[in-house]
Structure formats: structure tokens, C-alpha cells
Design a protein around this motif. Structure first.
Motif, mmCIF file in Angstrom:
data_model
loop_
_atom_site.group_PDB
_atom_site.id
_atom_site.type_symbol
_atom_site.label_atom_id
_atom_site.label_comp_id
_atom_site.label_asym_id
_atom_site.label_seq_id
_atom_site.Cartn_x
_atom_site.Cartn_y
_atom_site.Cartn_z
ATOM 1 N N GLN A 13 0.832 -1.209 0.000
ATOM 2 C CA GLN A 13 0.000 0.000 0.000
ATOM 3 C C GLN A 13 0.868 1.261 0.000
ATOM 4 O OE1 GLN A 13 -2.713 -0.639 3.379
ATOM 5 N NE2 GLN A 13 -4.390 -0.445 1.929
ATOM 6 N N GLU A 14 1.943 1.235 0.798
ATOM 7 C CA GLU A 14 2.828 2.404 0.850
ATOM 8 C C GLU A 14 3.517 2.604 -0.504
ATOM 9 O OE1 GLU A 14 2.513 0.438 3.685
ATOM 10 O OE2 GLU A 14 1.327 2.136 4.416
ATOM 11 N N LEU B 293 1.077 4.212 -2.754
ATOM 12 C CA LEU B 293 0.934 5.649 -2.457
ATOM 13 C C LEU B 293 2.164 6.413 -2.950
ATOM 14 C CD1 LEU B 293 -0.664 5.312 1.087
ATOM 15 C CD2 LEU B 293 -1.789 6.084 -1.017
ATOM 16 N N THR C 4 -0.550 13.594 -1.023
ATOM 17 C CA THR C 4 -1.554 13.064 -0.093
ATOM 18 C C THR C 4 -1.919 14.038 1.026
ATOM 19 O OG1 THR C 4 0.188 11.937 1.143
ATOM 20 C CG2 THR C 4 -0.971 10.643 -0.519
ATOM 21 N N HIS D 199 -4.850 15.603 -1.423
ATOM 22 C CA HIS D 199 -5.855 14.741 -2.052
ATOM 23 C C HIS D 199 -6.347 13.681 -1.089
ATOM 24 C CE1 HIS D 199 -5.273 16.277 -6.157
ATOM 25 N NE2 HIS D 199 -3.989 16.398 -5.827
ATOM 26 N N ILE E 249 -7.218 10.188 -0.523
ATOM 27 C CA ILE E 249 -7.004 8.863 -1.103
ATOM 28 C C ILE E 249 -7.710 7.829 -0.237
ATOM 29 C CG2 ILE E 249 -5.291 7.162 -1.874
ATOM 30 C CD1 ILE E 249 -5.008 9.871 -3.241
ATOM 31 N N ARG E 250 -8.453 6.967 -0.872
ATOM 32 C CA ARG E 250 -9.247 5.992 -0.115
ATOM 33 C C ARG E 250 -9.152 4.609 -0.735
ATOM 34 N NH1 ARG E 250 -13.753 8.060 2.315
ATOM 35 N NH2 ARG E 250 -13.655 10.003 1.175
ATOM 36 N N PHE E 251 -9.179 3.594 0.112
ATOM 37 C CA PHE E 251 -9.215 2.216 -0.367
ATOM 38 C C PHE E 251 -10.623 1.678 -0.113
ATOM 39 C CE2 PHE E 251 -4.786 3.091 0.612
ATOM 40 C CZ PHE E 251 -4.119 2.547 -0.470
#
Lengths: 312, 756
Positions: free
Chosen positions: A99-100, A103, A113, A116, A118-120
Motif C-alpha cells: 500500500q505504501e 501511495l 496526499t 488529495h 485517497i481511499r481504499f
């Protein structure tokens, strides 16, 4: 980065691709080129489908032109194309910080970030034709889906061991957001200005119009049906020919890749026939099943190759 | 008393699973503790997108000590017996045992075994790994290098770390150490992914919750919901608008953020020409945003509220801008669908329904529409609707399934049909029926009142039920994938709103329609490969193919004929009565829920041919009222007396007395009371005839009144007349008279089923 302005991912479509390639190259991915066959999605590339199977570690990234004949809109819809680009990343096994890393890739293309959202958001992926599924998310940036993030659990009907992480970026949509344009065709492709500027429309509008005509009105269905059957038969034939003899010392399969090409081909033929509207709803399921059977057989063959983890 | 803090930190947990997972965690841990004798004062579980947390307050430091005495061998027993005793009791030497004596056995050894209660952290370290490993996620996955091994840990998404501490308030708590598939427990967690990504060391719940709060994580879902709702209402109010509340959306959105920040965006006013339901659905489904309305007019405003997970450095301007772009694109799509859908009339879409399979054994939506239209037309006069309108509405009812809009948003089915029907100038009732024919969707959903809607809604549901009965896909136990119970309840509620339906005729006739389509599907499935080949060959101009096609068609005909054979008709009859008893069961459930007496329902259902739901209910109601009266109670008592005597005498004689009594015998030999009863039963104004007539004209009160006239004669009869007369002919006739009482009550209900 010391890129010239026209290579800025917020200004040029190709800049976006090159930035992502560079970023993932730095994470140890082999940067492949698109697979040289028509596919519906980046996942079909053997670098994902087949390499996701077996115990070997694998990291790759590539752009894959993807064809979805049904999505053609004669170049009239600003958001839909029958041919578009996916940027595909596969990391096997998935590193704990995937995930990192993802990103980080957003940061590399200029998505901060701190600004913005950012969503999962839950989105489980499934490909009935590939006999594959995984759990993951669609990744949102300010309410817009910009990527698909999947932990493969099964491919070609086989459990993934180890699990691969797959990232798919919808490049056109991402570029539209970065460039702030409302139509795909207005995307600046090369990042230049004035007479030197080439837009996405300059490159692809005519193709969208022509292929929409082809896909919906003129594609030769007799030929496509025939090609489907041919590809299906060829796939089986190659699989059988590559199968190790029971008494041989070498128990490896010898032709998983060529067989898989025919599976890809059958899948594309099906997509074209589907777009032409000649496959009834009842038949649809059985065609999908036929492709899946091929994919499963290819996966089984791949697992008997060196790439699939069998010692040479 | 000490507290437990447990946190399972992972990648983003699907919003829809969070609340349940928190509850499961609490239940699993507390149950496991209680099972081992550890009681606690209170427990509360929490969930955010990235963590499940559990706080259990007031746990003991350790379990109860257990003291056990074990009797051993006699003093002076052989060495082997002594050694065996020592080993069993865990003693090192016989000196550790004490000696007791009793008169019978003399002196013998006793071992005192003291088991100290286990420390709570030890027990926790034992139970928690199993709970994590076997957690009941609806869907779980493997990940990372560990997934090379079979049986590796499964979690909803990759699990990263575990916090587990235990200890009293006054001291530093200890970390409960355990390991789950390589993830060791500790006391370190992380804050908000973007706003406070650093590690946080925590001690116990009392500092955990505030530390996370400082790190921009609100662990309590309900508090996040309150924050969102409160901010949303404030923002709306500031604009003079009102939030369109949506509990489902609120719950979901709260599961997508650890730190909610509500922001307002807007869209072009021109989009407000799109139906408000479409705007709301688009913005809700795709963007998970709330919409707003003008409180004065009730109309939607061109604003929406999004819930971000970020305190953005520009105050949210970029986020709002991005969301506005997406909303704009989505509304443009919706607008495009709305406009293009209007260019094709609903009736011109029907052809497309041929390509949508409703069920592989029941044909396409097109065929289903044909059936529903035929049935709706047939039902229309029964419910008082115009048959032409009902047929028209039924024919158009499913057309919106192939519109762009419903393709994109299936939940707008029916509603879009109504809009498009209105726009193309359909009768208002037709437009209404297109929307309402799906209703009622559940026990609390509104029942349509427009009669055209009623006809089509009934037809839609009856077709579904008959269809699945025809292919023998009935609900079993908890499985009801086609919501057939709901469909039956729908029919019941529609009928009970005041429509007399002779269900058995309706169902029987409809079976024939369904059967025809089902047979066709079967034939098609059977012949499909041949047909495919034939079509391909004929395209090449093959003569053979033309012949082949002719054969296919012929076989097709044959299978249709087969389907209407006698055997099939018999099967239909069985299926019809089976479906009717399903309706009866659903009606019983419904009436019981409404508080009706189940014995009265049974009493009415026990009669033959009860297939008119409305009449059944009216009869049950009338019967209930009648039995509450003095006449009713006494008549019931009289009936029972008659039935009892009959039962005993019939058994004794080994025969039934169900012939009509000989009135001549009554006249010549009978007592006065017997004569009066005979007149009351058989006279010109007699109860039997009166009750039957009243029932025939559906006057249940009248039927009960007719029966109530029997009460006094029956009472008098039992008072004065001896049934078991010396004269066998007289006795037999009196028994027949009693049977007539029983028969008379059966015109209304089976009194033997009535309790109390």
C-alpha cells in the motif's frame, strides 16, 4: 526529478507512463513491453496470469493496450473507449508495504496526499474467463477511481502460493485528472504546446471510430466463430503436444506459453462476437466457461514448467 | 480491577463488515474468558477502516485457585501402590501427604492438590491467537511471503500488527505476548494513514482512545456517524438547505474514514432537470455523497456533501474540486441516459427483452411479460380495473429494464419506467402501475391502491410463484433465493385490501401459460447445438441445412404437444394445490402476526376449497366475533356435546350417522324439543339453508346469525331429549339429528378445530 516540462505526468500522457515505469523499475520490477496480442485487460499478459502461479518470486510492470470491443462509442463519449491503456504492476509475493509503495507511485506522478483524499474502497476482483479472483479495493482519489488493487487468491483455478499483489492504473482517467481535461480526446499526449502538441484524439480518435464500426457492425462473425473454434482446438493440441511423456525423465511441460496464446485469442474472439451481439445470453455463459477451461489447462501446464517452479 | 486492550491493525476493512466484526470480536473473546471462569465488568468493541479494537474492563488478575483432596492407599500398603499414588497426585514423597483415618478403612493417605488460578495474561495469550486465526470474516484472504505455506493466516485484508495489554490502572500494564503466524503482539499502533502515520506506544484503553484521537482516529463508529451527521446538517443549514438523510449511506461512509471531514460541493443547476431520484442514486451509489434539498420547496438543490478522510492543507479545495469533476461526469452520463432513453418508446424496447433470460427453465423476460400481460388482463375485471389498461401496463412494466438508466442503476427499475411512460403520454394509471407493480416489496411496504397497479402487481407475483412451482424450485427452510415467500405475502396483502380472487382457478389457468414457455425452453436447450449448426450451414446456402432446420422446428412442435399432455395436466393439478397450501401457510403466518386466533384460521382452512384469501379472512373475523357472543359460546358447547355423543355412539355401533334424519319419525315419535330442532335445522327459515345462502352471498355475519338461531333449540334438545332412546329407529334418527347440527356448523367452519 530533472525531467523536461513536457515529460511532466501532469502535462503529458506519455510522461505519466514513463514516470510510472521509472518508479516501479526502482522497486525492482522488470519493465516489460505490452504483450503482442489483443487482450481485454493487463491481467491477461502472461507476465501476470501465468507468473502469478507457482512458487517463484516475480516483479514486473508494463503498459498493456486493452481492447473491450463492447465499450466502443464511435469516439463520441468523452469517457469510454474500446481500446485504452492499463498500467499493470505485479509483485509476487506482495511485499508487506505494498500500500505504501502504491501511495509512493501516486506521489511520483504528482498526487500529494496532503491535498488529495485517497481511499481504499472495497472491491473484490473476479475474472470468470481466467478462473481468477482476489480481494482488494478500488483506489479513490478525491472520489474518483484511479486504480484497482488486488491480492490474487486464485488464478486459472489454482490457489496462488504465494499471493501476488496486482495494481492496475487506468491511465486515461488518471491523466484526465492530472491534466484537468474533461474528454479523453483532449489529453495532451506528448506534453508539447502549439503546433507540436499531439492530443490523444490525434492519435486515437479515428481508430475509435473505425473500430467501433468494425466491432458493432462489420466484424466477420463467421470468421470469428471459426477462429474461436480454431484457437480452442489449437490450444488443446499444443497442450497435449507439450505434455511430458509418462516414462520420460524430464517431467516438464514444453508448450504452456504457446497454448496460452491461443487461450488469449479465443477470449478476444469471444469479446468481438459478444460486441456483435451474435452470442445469445444463454450461450454467453458456455463460451466463458470454454475459455476458462482453456485458461485452467494452461495454468496447469505452466505449473509443470520451469517458470512455474519445476526444477530444470 | 485490570483492563484488557486489544487492537488488530490491518489494511482497509470493507465498510459493510466492520460493525459485525467488532461485535464478533467482543463475543468471541468474552465467551472464551467466561468459559474459563473469568468474569468481567464490561466490554466494548470498536472498528475503523484499519482496526478492530476491544476493551474489556474489570477482569481479575488471575483465575480462581482450585483445591482438591485425593484419597490414597492405606498406610503400610505395598510400595508400588504408594508410588502410583504419589505419581498420580504429583507429590515428591509420601511425607507431603497427610494421614487420615476412618473406622472402616483405618489409616490412609490423602494428597492435597492445590492448583493456583492461572494468570489472566497467560490465559489471554492462549485464547487470542485461535480467535484471530478462526475469525468469522464473510470473506478472507492470504497474503505476502507467508502465503507460500499451506494453512497460513487468513484475515479480511493483510493484518499488520496486534496490540494487547493487560493491567490495573495504577501500574504500567504488561504486554500480553503471543504470536499469530509471525505477527507478534505488542503495544505499538499507528494513527491516521496520512495525518499521523507515526507509531504510537499505548498502555491501556484509557490512554489508547485519546492517543488515537490526537492521531486523528475516532475509533467509535457511532461517534464518527454523529460527527458526519452533525457537520452535514450544519453545512446544509448554513446554505439554507436541508440534508436528505440516509442511514445506510451514513453507516457506510463512517466505515470509510478514520477522521471524517465533511465538505460541500456543487454541480450545474441544469442537471436538476434530471429526476431527483436519479441524481440522488447517482451521487449516492458512485460517490457515496449526500444530497440536499430546499426545505421550502422540497426540491433537490444543486449541492452535495462528501465525507473525506483528510484535513487537507488547502482546506479541502482540491478534494471538492476533484469530487465535483466526478459528480459532473456522472450526472452527464445520467443526463445522457435520461435523454437517450426518451428517444425510444417503451413498447419498442420489448424486442430486447427477448435477449434477457429470466430463468433458464422459464424463458426470457419477453415471454414473462406476455404471460403477465395475459394474466393482468384476466385479473383486471376481478379487481375492478380496466382490462385494456392493465394489459398495456403489464406489457410496458419491464421495458425499462433495457433502458440505459436502469442498466446503470438497477434500483431505479419501475420508477424510470413510470417517468418514461408519463413522458410518452401513457394513461396515468399505466404509468403508476409500471412503478408500482413491484409492490409491496416487504411486510411494511405500501400496497398500491390504483386498481391497474393492483392487477399488474398481482399478475407479476402470481406469475413468479406459478413459474417456480412449475419447475419445482420452491423455498425450503431458510432458503428462498427467488423471494417467493415475499411474493406470496404480496399477493395476500393485495387481496386483503379488498379483492376477491378465486386463486385456484387463476393459478390453474396460469400454469398452462408457464408450462408452454418452460417446455419451449427445454426444447430449445435440447436442440440448441443442432440449431446452431443448422443456422451456420444455412448461412452458407446448404440445402442440407434447410432440411435440418425443418427437423429442428418439427421437434420443437412435438415437444410443445408433449408438454400439454394429460400427464402434464395432472402435474399442474398437483402443483396448483401445492401452491395453494403454500398460500394458506403464508396467510396463517400473516394472520397470526396480525394477532388472529390460529385455531379459528385452522377451522376455516379445514373446509374444502378455500382459495379466496379475502373471504377466508372475513370468515375468520366473523367467526371470532360470533364466538365472543353468548349465542356463539353456547352453540359451540352444543356442537361439542353433539359431536361427543356422535363420536361415542358411532364408535360403539361401528357406523356413521350421516344420513338426513327422517322427518316423519321426528313428526310421529319425536318430543316437542326434537321437533323444534328439526324445524330450526330443516324448516323453511332453517339454519342450514339460511347459513348456506348467506355464505353463498358472502354474508358471514348472516351465516353466523342463521347458526345462532340453533342455539336455543339445541340447548332445549339436550335438556329434555334422551338421545339413546329404547327404540333403535328413534335413537338412530336422533343421532342423525345431532349429525345435522355438526353439518350445519360446517357451512361456516370446522368447529372441531376451535379451541378454548
Amino acid at each position: 526529478m530533472s525531467e523536461p516540462a513536457h515529460m511532466n505526468p501532469a502535462r503529458s500522457f506519455q510522461g505519466l507512463i514513463l514516470t510510472l515505469q521509472r518508479y516501479w523499475a526502482e522497486q525492482g520490477c522488470v519493465i516489460l513491453q505490452p504483450y503482442d496480442m489483443e487482450v481485454g485487460a493487463g491481467t491477461f499478459h502472461p507476465a501476470t496470469t501465468l507468473r502469478a502461479l507457482g512458487p517463484k518470486s516475480w516483479r514486473a510492470a508494463y503498459v498493456q493496450p486493452s481492447r473491450r470491443p463492447k465499450d466502443g462509442r464511435y469516439g463520441e463519449n468523452p469517457n469510454r473507449l474500446q481500446h485504452y491503456y492499463q498500467f499493470q504492476v505485479i509483485l509476487k509475493p506482495n511485499p508487506p508495504n505494498l500500500q505504501e509503495l502504491y501511495l509512493g507511485s501516486l506521489k511520483a506522478i504528482g498526487i500529494d496526499t496532503a491535498l488529495h483524499d485517497i481511499r481504499f474502497v472495497e472491491d473484490d476482483w473476479e475474472s470468470p474467463t481466467l478462473g481468477a479472483w482476489g480481494l482488494g479495493w478500488e483506489c479513490w482519489c478525491d472520489g474518483m477511481e484511479v486504480s484497482q488493487f488486488t491480492y490474487f487468491q486464485q488464478v486459472a483455478g489454482f490457489e496462488c502460493s504465494p499471493v501476488a499483489g496486482e495494481l492496475t492504473y487506468g491511465l486515461e482517467r488518471l491523466a484526465m485528472y492530472l491534466q484537468g481535461v474533461e474528454s479523453i480526446y483532449d489529453l495532451n499526449f506528448n506534453g508539447l504546446d502549439g503546433v507540436e502538441k499531439v492530443t490523444y484524439g490525434d492519435v486515437f480518435l479515428q481508430a475509435e471510430q473505425e473500430y467501433s464500426r468494425h466491432n458493432f457492425e462489420h466484424a466477420d462473425t463467421e470468421m470469428l466463430f471459426r477462429h474461436f473454434r480454431d484457437a480452442e482446438a489449437a490450444c488443446r493440441k499444443y497442450l497435449e503436444a507439450g505434455e511430458p511423456k509418462p516414462d520420460a525423465n524430464d517431467q516438464r511441460h514444453l508448450m504452456a506459453l504457446p497454448a496460452y496464446d491461443q487461450c488469449i485469442k479465443a477470449s478476444h474472439m469471444f469479446n468481438l462476437l459478444d460486441a456483435r451481439g451474435v452470442i445469445s445470453v444463454t450461450e454467453r455463459q458456455s463460451y466463458i466457461l470454454r475459455v476458462r477451461e482453456l485458461a485452467k489447462a494452461c495454468g496447469a501446464a505452466w505449473l509443470k514448467t520451469e517458470g512455474g517452479g519445476v526444477a530444470a | 480491577m485490570p483492563d484488557l486492550l486489544l487492537e488488530l491493525f490491518s489494511e482497509e476493512i470493507p465498510a459493510r463488515m466492520q460493525r459485525r466484526a467488532a461485535e464478533d470480536l467482543k463475543k468471541l473473546v468474552t465467551d472464551a474468558l467466561v468459559e474459563r471462569g473469568f468474569l468481567y465488568e464490561g466490554a466494548k468493541a470498536f472498528a475503523t477502516p484499519r482496526r478492530l479494537a476491544l476493551h474489556i474492563a474489570g477482569l481479575p488478575v488471575k483465575g480462581q485457585d482450585v483445591r482438591e483432596e485425593r484419597k490414597g492407599p492405606r498406610v503400610g500398603s505395598p510400595e508400588a501402590a504408594i508410588q502410583g499414588f504419589l505419581k498420580g497426585a504429583g507429590l515428591a514423597s509420601i511425607d507431603q501427604a497427610k494421614i487420615e483415618s476412618d473406622p472402616k478403612k483405618g489409616e490412609f493417605y490423602v494428597a492435597v492438590i492445590e492448583k493456583p488460578g492461572r494468570s489472566t495474561p497467560d490465559v489471554l495469550a492462549e485464547i487470542l491467537p485461535n480467535i484471530v486465526k478462526n475469525f468469522p470474516w464473510p470473506k478472507s484472504m492470504r497474503w505476502g511471503a507467508a502465503s507460500r505455506e499451506p494453512g497460513s493466516l487468513r484475515w479480511v485484508r493483510p493484518l499488520h500488527s496486534i496490540v494487547c495489554t493487560f493491567g490495573p490502572e495504577t501500574e504500567d500494564p504488561e504486554v500480553v505476548r503471543f504470536d499469530v503466524d509471525g505477527i507478534g503482539s505488542g503495544d505499538v499502533t499507528k494513527g491516521h494513514r496520512f495525518l499521523a502515520p507515526d507509531e504510537i506506544r499505548v498502555k491501556r484503553f484509557d490512554d489508547y482512545a485519546p492517543a488515537l484521537e490526537r492521531a486523528k482516529v475516532v475509533i467509535d463508529t457511532d461517534r464518527r456517524k454523529d460527527m458526519i451527521l452533525h457537520d452535514a446538517k450544519d453545512l446544509a443549514f448554513a446554505q439554507g438547505l436541508e440534508l436528505v438523510e440516509d442511514e445506510g449511506l451514513l453507516e457506510e461512509v463512517a466505515g470509510l474514514v478514520e477522521w471524517p471531514v465533511v465538505l460541500m460541493g456543487s454541480f450545474d443547476e441544469a442537471f436538476l432537470d434530471i429526476p431527483p431520484e436519479v441524481i440522488r442514486t447517482t451521487i449516492r451509489a458512485n460517490q457515496k455523497c449526500f444530497v440536499l434539498r430546499d426545505p421550502a420547496t422540497g426540491k433537490l438543490a444543486n449541492k452535495f456533501l462528501l465525507t473525506s478522510n483528510l484535513i487537507a492543507s488547502d482546506g479541502g479545495k482540491t478534494i471538492v474540486g476533484g469530487n465535483e469533476r466526478v459528480v459532473r461526469a456522472r450526472l452527464s452520463d445520467a443526463n445522457f441516459f435520461w435523454k437517450t432513453d426518451q428517444q425510444v418508446k417503451l413498447e419498442d424496447r420489448l424486442e430486447k427483452l427477448k435477449s434477457i433470460v429470466f430463468h433458464e427453465k422459464l424463458g426470457t423476460q419477453y415471454e414473462r411479460v406476455e404471460r403477465i400481460a395475459a394474466l393482468a388482463k384476466e385479473l383486471a375485471p376481478i379487481v375492478g380495473a380496466d382490462p385494456e389498461l392493465a394489459e398495456r401496463a403489464a406489457r410496458l412494466a419491464k421495458a425499462d429494464l433495457v433502458t440505459e438508466m436502469v442498466g446503470e442503476f438497477p434500483e431505479l427499475q419501475g420508477l424510470m419506467g413510470r417517468y418514461y411512460a408519463t413522458l410518452q403520454g401513457e394513461h396515468a394509471s399505466v404509468a403508476a402501475a409500471i412503478e408500482e407493480h413491484y409492490k409491496p416489496l416487504g411486510p411494511s411496504d405500501r400496497v398500491p391502491t390504483d386498481l391497474v397497479s393492483v392487477a399488474v402487481a398481482l399478475a407479476d407475483k402470481i406469475d413468479t410463484l406459478v413459474g417456480f412451482w412449475a419447475i419445482d424450485e420452491k423455498p425450503t427452510g431458510s432458503k428462498d433465493p427467488y423471494a417467493l415467500r415475499r411474493a406470496a405475502l404480496g399477493v395476500i396483502r393485495l387481496a386483503l385490501a379488498g379483492h376477491n380472487l378465486k386463486l385456484s382457478d387463476i393459478i390453474w389457468r396460469h400454469f398452462a401459460r408457464v408450462r408452454e414457455d418452460a417446455a419451449q425452453m427445454q426444447a430449445i436447450a435440447h436442440l440448441a447445438p443442432v440449431a446452431e449448426r443448422a443456422v451456420q450451414l444455412s448461412a452458407q446456402g446448404s440445402d442440407l441445412a434447410v432440411k435440418l432446420l425443418a427437423i429442428v422446428r418439427e421437434h420443437h412442435q412435438d415437444s410443445l404437444i408433449e408438454a400439454t399432455s394429460l400427464e402434464q395436466a395432472f402435474y399442474d393439478y398437483q402443483a396448483t394445490s401445492d401452491l395453494l397450501s403454500f398460500f394458506a401457510d403464508r396467510l396463517k403466518v400473516y394472520l397470526r402476526d396480525q394477532g388472529a386466533r390460529h385455531d379459528l384460521i385452522d377451522a376455516v382452512f379445514a373446509l374444502e376449497g378455500q382459495d379466496d384469501l379475502l373471504m377466508i379472512v372475513r370468515r375468520v373475523e366473523a367467526l371470532g366475533r360470533f364466538l365472543d357472543t353468548e349465542d356463539g359460546k353456547n352453540l359451540l358447547a352444543g356442537y361439542r356435546r353433539a359431536a361427543n355423543i356422535l363420536r361415542i355412539e358411532e364408535k360403539k355401533d361401528g357406523r356413521a350417522y350421516n344420513e338426513v334424519p327422517d322427518l316423519q319419525i321426528v313428526n310421529d315419535q319425536g318430543q316437542i324439543e326434537e321437533k323444534i330442532l328439526a324445524v330450526a335445522l330443516y324448516g323453511e327459515d332453517g339454519s342450514r339453508e339460511g347459513a348456506r345462502k348467506a355464505i353463498d352471498s358472502e354474508d358471514f355475519e348472516g351465516a353466523m346469525r342463521a347458526l345462532s338461531r340453533l342455539r336455543q333449540p339445541v340447548d332445549a334438545f339436550f335438556d329434555k331429549v334422551t338421545v339413546n332412546a329404547e327404540d333403535p329407529a328413534l335413537r338412530a334418527n336422533r343421532l342423525r339429528l345431532l349429525n345435522s347440527i355438526r353439518e350445519a356448523t360446517r357451512t361456516v367452519a370446522d368447529f372441531s378445530r376451535i379451541e378454548g
